[in-house]
Design a protein around this motif. Structure first.
Motif, PDB file in Angstrom:
ATOM      1  N   ALA A   1       5.068   6.228   3.021  1.00 13.29           N
ATOM      2  CA  ALA A   1       4.246   7.289   3.095  1.00 13.29           C
ATOM      3  C   ALA A   1       3.255   6.962   4.284  1.00 13.29           C
ATOM      4  O   ALA A   1       3.017   5.404   4.246  1.00 13.29           O
ATOM      5  N   ASN A   2       2.844   7.776   5.072  1.00 12.75           N
ATOM      6  CA  ASN A   2       1.670   7.508   6.127  1.00 12.75           C
ATOM      7  C   ASN A   2       0.711   8.176   5.901  1.00 12.75           C
ATOM      8  O   ASN A   2       0.544   9.637   5.262  1.00 12.75           O
ATOM      9  N   PRO A   3      -0.476   7.799   5.792  1.00  8.79           N
ATOM     10  CA  PRO A   3      -1.815   8.392   5.594  1.00  8.79           C
ATOM     11  C   PRO A   3      -1.905   9.767   6.175  1.00  8.79           C
ATOM     12  O   PRO A   3      -1.625   9.702   7.485  1.00  8.79           O
TER      13      PRO A   3
ATOM     14  N   GLY B   1      13.124   6.147   2.969  1.00 10.14           N
ATOM     15  CA  GLY B   1      12.473   5.552   4.140  1.00 10.14           C
ATOM     16  C   GLY B   1      12.576   6.390   5.577  1.00 10.14           C
ATOM     17  O   GLY B   1      13.215   7.266   5.637  1.00 10.14           O
ATOM     18  N   GLY B   2      11.764   5.979   6.328  1.00 10.56           N
ATOM     19  CA  GLY B   2      11.990   6.704   7.708  1.00 10.56           C
ATOM     20  C   GLY B   2      11.970   5.821   8.873  1.00 10.56           C
ATOM     21  O   GLY B   2      12.066   4.561   8.822  1.00 10.56           O
ATOM     22  N   GLY B   3      11.105   6.654   9.665  1.00 11.23           N
ATOM     23  CA  GLY B   3      10.459   7.900   9.689  1.00 11.23           C
ATOM     24  C   GLY B   3       9.470   7.987   8.598  1.00 11.23           C
ATOM     25  O   GLY B   3       8.796   6.990   8.072  1.00 11.23           O
ATOM     26  N   THR B   4       9.138   9.159   8.340  1.00 18.19           N
ATOM     27  CA  THR B   4       8.066   9.435   7.471  1.00 18.19           C
ATOM     28  C   THR B   4       8.539  10.512   6.235  1.00 18.19           C
ATOM     29  O   THR B   4       8.318  11.710   6.426  1.00 18.19           O
ATOM     30  N   PRO B   5       8.880   9.959   5.382  1.00 15.54           N
ATOM     31  CA  PRO B   5       9.473  10.732   4.145  1.00 15.54           C
ATOM     32  C   PRO B   5       8.537  11.522   3.559  1.00 15.54           C
ATOM     33  O   PRO B   5       8.580  12.872   3.024  1.00 15.54           O
TER      34      PRO B   5
ATOM     35  N   PHE C   1      12.131  11.776  10.645  1.00 18.35           N
ATOM     36  CA  PHE C   1      11.048  12.392  11.219  1.00 18.35           C
ATOM     37  C   PHE C   1       9.795  11.889  11.058  1.00 18.35           C
ATOM     38  O   PHE C   1       9.584  11.347   9.919  1.00 18.35           O
ATOM     39  N   CYS C   2       8.967  11.962  12.300  1.00 18.50           N
ATOM     40  CA  CYS C   2       7.504  11.457  12.012  1.00 18.50           C
ATOM     41  C   CYS C   2       6.438  12.482  12.790  1.00 18.50           C
ATOM     42  O   CYS C   2       7.200  13.308  13.824  1.00 18.50           O
ATOM     43  N   LYS C   3       5.486  12.672  12.403  1.00 16.44           N
ATOM     44  CA  LYS C   3       4.499  13.638  13.073  1.00 16.44           C
ATOM     45  C   LYS C   3       4.584  13.209  14.554  1.00 16.44           C
ATOM     46  O   LYS C   3       4.523  14.273  15.340  1.00 16.44           O
ATOM     47  N   ARG C   4       4.436  12.111  14.905  1.00 14.24           N
ATOM     48  CA  ARG C   4       4.457  11.653  16.287  1.00 14.24           C
ATOM     49  C   ARG C   4       4.764  10.042  16.337  1.00 14.24           C
ATOM     50  O   ARG C   4       4.656   9.439  15.310  1.00 14.24           O
ATOM     51  N   LYS C   5       5.367   9.858  17.361  1.00 12.28           N
ATOM     52  CA  LYS C   5       5.937   8.469  17.286  1.00 12.28           C
ATOM     53  C   LYS C   5       4.712   7.314  17.707  1.00 12.28           C
ATOM     54  O   LYS C   5       4.212   7.624  18.725  1.00 12.28           O
ATOM     55  N   CYS C   6       5.025   6.301  16.870  1.00 16.03           N
ATOM     56  CA  CYS C   6       3.791   5.203  17.091  1.00 16.03           C
ATOM     57  C   CYS C   6       4.489   4.595  18.534  1.00 16.03           C
ATOM     58  O   CYS C   6       5.710   4.412  18.810  1.00 16.03           O
ATOM     59  N   ASN C   7       3.396   3.696  19.052  1.00 19.14           N
ATOM     60  CA  ASN C   7       3.757   3.182  20.687  1.00 19.14           C
ATOM     61  C   ASN C   7       4.630   1.845  20.272  1.00 19.14           C
ATOM     62  O   ASN C   7       4.937   1.343  21.427  1.00 19.14           O
ATOM     63  N   TYR C   8       4.803   1.254  19.269  1.00 22.60           N
ATOM     64  CA  TYR C   8       5.518   0.089  19.192  1.00 22.60           C
ATOM     65  C   TYR C   8       7.009   0.233  18.229  1.00 22.60           C
ATOM     66  O   TYR C   8       7.623  -0.604  18.082  1.00 22.60           O
ATOM     67  N   CYS C   9       7.255   1.613  17.995  1.00 27.95           N
ATOM     68  CA  CYS C   9       8.461   1.894  17.031  1.00 27.95           C
ATOM     69  C   CYS C   9       9.615   1.907  17.783  1.00 27.95           C
ATOM     70  O   CYS C   9       9.856   2.793  18.603  1.00 27.95           O
ATOM     71  N   ASP C  10      10.749   1.131  17.120  1.00 22.91           N
ATOM     72  CA  ASP C  10      11.990   1.307  17.510  1.00 22.91           C
ATOM     73  C   ASP C  10      12.864   1.695  16.362  1.00 22.91           C
ATOM     74  O   ASP C  10      14.091   1.681  16.675  1.00 22.91           O
ATOM     75  N   PHE C  11      12.262   2.355  15.286  1.00 18.54           N
ATOM     76  CA  PHE C  11      13.224   3.066  14.194  1.00 18.54           C
ATOM     77  C   PHE C  11      13.751   4.275  14.682  1.00 18.54           C
ATOM     78  O   PHE C  11      13.024   4.695  15.687  1.00 18.54           O
ATOM     79  N   TYR C  12      14.839   4.638  14.300  1.00 15.16           N
ATOM     80  CA  TYR C  12      15.403   5.972  14.838  1.00 15.16           C
ATOM     81  C   TYR C  12      14.746   7.033  13.713  1.00 15.16           C
ATOM     82  O   TYR C  12      14.694   7.168  12.581  1.00 15.16           O
ATOM     83  N   SER C  13      13.822   7.784  14.790  1.00 15.14           N
ATOM     84  CA  SER C  13      12.978   8.828  14.268  1.00 15.14           C
ATOM     85  C   SER C  13      12.508   9.564  15.411  1.00 15.14           C
ATOM     86  O   SER C  13      12.385   9.111  16.415  1.00 15.14           O
ATOM     87  N   LEU C  14      12.354  10.993  15.070  1.00 16.91           N
ATOM     88  CA  LEU C  14      12.109  11.967  16.019  1.00 16.91           C
ATOM     89  C   LEU C  14      10.588  12.563  15.577  1.00 16.91           C
ATOM     90  O   LEU C  14      10.624  12.665  14.609  1.00 16.91           O
TER      91      LEU C  14
ATOM     92  N   GLY D   1      -0.856   3.967  18.492  1.00 11.94           N
ATOM     93  CA  GLY D   1      -0.382   5.271  18.143  1.00 11.94           C
ATOM     94  C   GLY D   1      -0.201   5.696  16.948  1.00 11.94           C
ATOM     95  O   GLY D   1       0.467   6.918  16.587  1.00 11.94           O
ATOM     96  N   ARG D   2      -0.938   5.288  15.945  1.00 13.90           N
ATOM     97  CA  ARG D   2      -0.986   5.804  14.522  1.00 13.90           C
ATOM     98  C   ARG D   2      -1.529   7.057  14.549  1.00 13.90           C
ATOM     99  O   ARG D   2      -2.354   7.510  15.224  1.00 13.90           O
ATOM    100  N   ILE D   3      -1.242   8.071  13.373  1.00  8.91           N
ATOM    101  CA  ILE D   3      -1.927   9.204  13.413  1.00  8.91           C
ATOM    102  C   ILE D   3      -2.862   9.428  12.832  1.00  8.91           C
ATOM    103  O   ILE D   3      -3.367  10.358  12.360  1.00  8.91           O
TER     104      ILE D   3
HETATM  105  S1  SF4 Z   1       5.473   6.303  11.324  1.00 14.74           S
HETATM  106 FE1  SF4 Z   1       6.889   4.636  11.016  1.00 14.74          FE
HETATM  107  S2  SF4 Z   1       8.863   5.380  11.688  1.00 14.74           S
HETATM  108 FE2  SF4 Z   1       7.355   6.825  12.283  1.00 14.74          FE
HETATM  109  S3  SF4 Z   1       7.017   6.259  14.429  1.00 14.74           S
HETATM  110 FE3  SF4 Z   1       5.325   5.177  13.359  1.00 14.74          FE
HETATM  111  S4  SF4 Z   1       6.286   2.951  12.608  1.00 14.74           S
HETATM  112 FE4  SF4 Z   1       7.914   4.545  13.429  1.00 14.74          FE
END
Ligand code: SF4
Length: 381
Positions: A97-99, A62-66, A12-25, A134-136
């Motif tokens: 972790a994401n800020p 890991g993630g996603g955003t644990p 899970f992520c708050k929002r998807k970043c524009n470059y990310c292809d990891f599996y997260s919603l 596209g970072r939050i």
């Molecule tokens: S926070 Fe990390 S995992 Fe989530 S969308 Fe951005 S790069 Fe991908």
């Protein structure tokens, strides 16, 4: 007891970043995350007997955003982990972790749950670059998160950064790097932006806006030099650490050691078998409810031929700055590196591969083109 790594994917992520292809919603609903933690707990219980003779000496969320997990979900997850698995008292326990997703209460909860290493995604010093990615978060969000983590006692922190961003100049990247060095984290990971299919960047980024290969090369070489002068050992293509602070969990991947992973899309290597779970949260959670695990074997050790084993060994070892010990290689495979891969000689002559103290390793300029060199020496012989 066998020592293993444990990886838990939080998709899970708050929002998807524009470059990310990891599996997260993209997810802001605490209830969905809590339901996922319930499913993981059921799966741990069902599978714990498989690991009864093992001790986990690394744990990686890991993630996603644990760091999106609520304090209550953090506590529930760690109690399920400790109830079902034998976690070493001195285990390295990391979280990504994401800020902007951490506060004092969460940090205290993480620390009390035993988390002793934090990997914080900064990516860039410039808010304009963060917005483009596209970072939050902003730089000041990072500042707050980093200071708070330090004041809560986290003394093993990684900072993630990126280079070769659209329209980025070398000086911009070096500003990000200077800022990170000034923060003095124990570990720095620095990745070159890759434009992956199925990401917004694939459609929106004009390739002409990306720094050309010469600029990327200069960014990489300057980075290696600056980090080395600042007391960071480069121990892998993209990873740098202060003495004794290599990431033990990631080292398991690169040394081909065993690890067990949980979560949609997660890969494992256990009992000579590489397997993964379907990268689909719904399928994953439903399968656990139905008592069927969405499990796919990728490769069994019996299927791997001698040449493939040798190639894999070279690929993994050369990722690391320690490189390949030539005597170990000969003992393992009954042939010298030069006999098995004659094309390596030209890269030794050109300075892309260094030979010293009985080992072969990439130089900084070799690391920069390591994918090309590996495919040349492994697949052209
Ligand atoms: S926070 Fe990390 S995992 Fe989530 S969308 Fe951005 S790069 Fe991908």
């Amino acid at each position: 007891m066998r020592a293993l790594g444990l990886y838990i994917h939080i998709p899970f992520c708050k929002r998807k970043c524009n470059y990310c292809d990891f599996y997260s919603l993209s997810c802001t609903q605490g209830a969905q995350i809590s339901e996922y933690i319930n499913s993981l707990s059921v799966q741990f219980k069902t599978q714990s007997h498989l690991f009864s003779d093992c001790v986990f000496d690394t744990v990686f969320l890991g993630g996603g955003t644990p760091s999106l997990l609520s304090p209550n979900d953090i506590l529930r997850l760690f109690s399920a982990i400790r109830e079902n698995f034998n976690i070493d008292d001195n285990a390295e326990i990391s979280i990504e972790a994401n800020p902007g997703t951490l506060n004092k209460e969460k940090l205290t909860t993480l620390r009390d749950a035993g988390v002793n290493r934090m990997s914080i995604g900064l990516q860039s010093y410039f808010d304009s670059e963060l917005e483009l990615l596209g970072r939050i978060h902003t730089l000041s969000d990072f500042e707050r998160t980093f200071s708070l983590a330090r004041s809560e006692g986290f003394d093993n922190i990684n900072i993630d950064i990126m280079y070769a961003l659209p329209n980025q100049k070398k000086a911009d990247f070096l500003k990000t790097l200077d800022y990170v060095v000034e923060k003095s984290p124990e570990h720095i990971s620095s990745y070159c932006l890759k434009i992956e299919k199925n990401t917004p960047f694939f459609k929106t980024v004009n390739p002409v806006s990306l720094p050309n290969e010469d600029t990327q090369y200069e960014m990489y070489i300057d980075m290696c030099d600056i980090l080395s002068k600042s007391g960071y050992e480069q121990y892998e293509i993209s990873n740098f650490s202060k003495m004794g602070k290599r990431c033990k969990h990631n080292m398991k991947y690169w040394l081909s050691q065993e690890y067990v992973s949980f979560g949609p899309g997660a890969h494992s290597y256990f009992n000579g078998e590489r397997y993964s779970y379907s990268p689909n949260l719904h399928d994953y959670v439903s399968a656990i409810k139905d008592g069927k695990l969405p499990y796919a074997i990728i490769q069994e050790s019996a299927d791997i031929g001698e040449n493939e084993k040798r190639d894999e060994y070279v690929m993994l070892k050369l990722r690391l700055c320690d490189g390949i010990c030539e005597a170990d290689f000969k003992n393992l495979f009954g042939i010298s590196v030069a006999e098995a891969y004659p094309d390596i000689e030209k890269y030794i002559k050109s300075g892309h591969v260094l030979r010293y103290n009985g080992a072969l390793r990439f130089s900084s300029k070799g690391f920069f083109v390591s994918n090309y060199i590996l495919s040349d020496i492994l697949f052209n012989n």
